[in-house]
Design a protein around this motif. Structure first.
Motif, short mmCIF file in Angstrom:
data_model
loop_
_atom_site.label_atom_id
_atom_site.label_comp_id
_atom_site.label_asym_id
_atom_site.label_seq_id
_atom_site.Cartn_x
_atom_site.Cartn_y
_atom_site.Cartn_z
N ASP A 88 0.72 -1.33 -0.10
CA ASP A 88 0.20 -0.05 -0.07
C ASP A 88 0.69 1.37 -0.21
N ALA A 89 2.30 1.28 0.10
CA ALA A 89 3.14 2.27 0.13
C ALA A 89 3.14 2.91 -1.47
N ALA A 98 8.72 9.23 1.49
CA ALA A 98 8.05 9.18 2.76
C ALA A 98 9.21 8.97 3.96
N VAL A 99 9.88 8.09 3.50
CA VAL A 99 11.30 7.81 4.54
C VAL A 99 12.09 9.17 4.59
N ASP A 102 10.28 11.82 6.81
CA ASP A 102 10.36 11.17 8.26
C ASP A 102 11.72 11.54 8.68
N ILE A 103 12.86 11.38 7.95
CA ILE A 103 13.98 11.82 8.09
C ILE A 103 14.10 13.46 8.39
N ALA A 104 13.65 14.29 7.51
CA ALA A 104 13.57 15.65 7.88
C ALA A 104 12.66 16.02 8.82
N ALA A 135 19.15 7.49 2.05
CA ALA A 135 18.20 6.45 1.81
C ALA A 135 18.10 6.32 0.22
N THR A 136 18.07 4.95 -0.15
CA THR A 136 17.94 4.82 -1.64
C THR A 136 17.17 3.74 -2.09
#
Length: 150
Positions: A88-89, A98-99, A102-104, A135-136
């Protein structure tokens, strides 16, 4: 006016409702999803010299909102996790965005200097003591997070 029979039925109905509620699992809410912030902050705090003190479970909180199969490992110089995003992502690129969000939001002191559909890069700290967060996408259906320090 309530009859003794109607009072008895009310008590029995209430008892059955309480019993059923105890048997059913608790309802999950959208805001019950794990937050990756604690995991990210723990990993960043370990940089650059203590990655080996982290366990594979320390990074799973980063991936948990997006995938359940995170495999994390630590070396002296880095900590990394690889996982498959939930179906569902959407695409891997959408999950990667999205990751990055979250990091930001979890690390407001981080500088976000690469933003592409296949790679996100952040860094924290002065040039001589910088912690890198990358992130990759890893192939067509996996994501990879690497935190490294100098």
């Amino acid at each position: 006016m309530k009859t003794p029979c109607s009072r008895y039925l009310n008590v029995v109905t209430a008892a059955v409702a309480v019993s059923l509620a105890a048997l059913l699992p608790a309802a999950a809410h959208a805001d019950d999803a794990p937050s990756p912030c604690a995991a990210l902050k723990r990993i960043i705090a370990a940089a650059p010299d203590a990655f080996t003190q982290l366990s594979p479970a320390d990074g799973q909180g980063v991936a948990q909102p997006y995938g359940d199969d995170a495999q994390c490992s630590a070396t002296h110089a880095s900590y990394q996790c690889v996982w498959t995003p939930h179906s569902d992502a959407g695409s891997s690129a959408a999950a990667l965005q999205a990751v990055a969000a979250d990091i930001a939001s979890c690390l407001p002191d981080a500088t976000h200097d690469i933003n592409s559909p296949v790679a996100q890069h952040f860094y924290i700290g002065a040039r001589d003591a910088r912690t890198q967060i990358t992130a990759t996408t890893a192939g067509a259906s996996r994501l990879k997070l690497v935190v490294s320090g100098k």
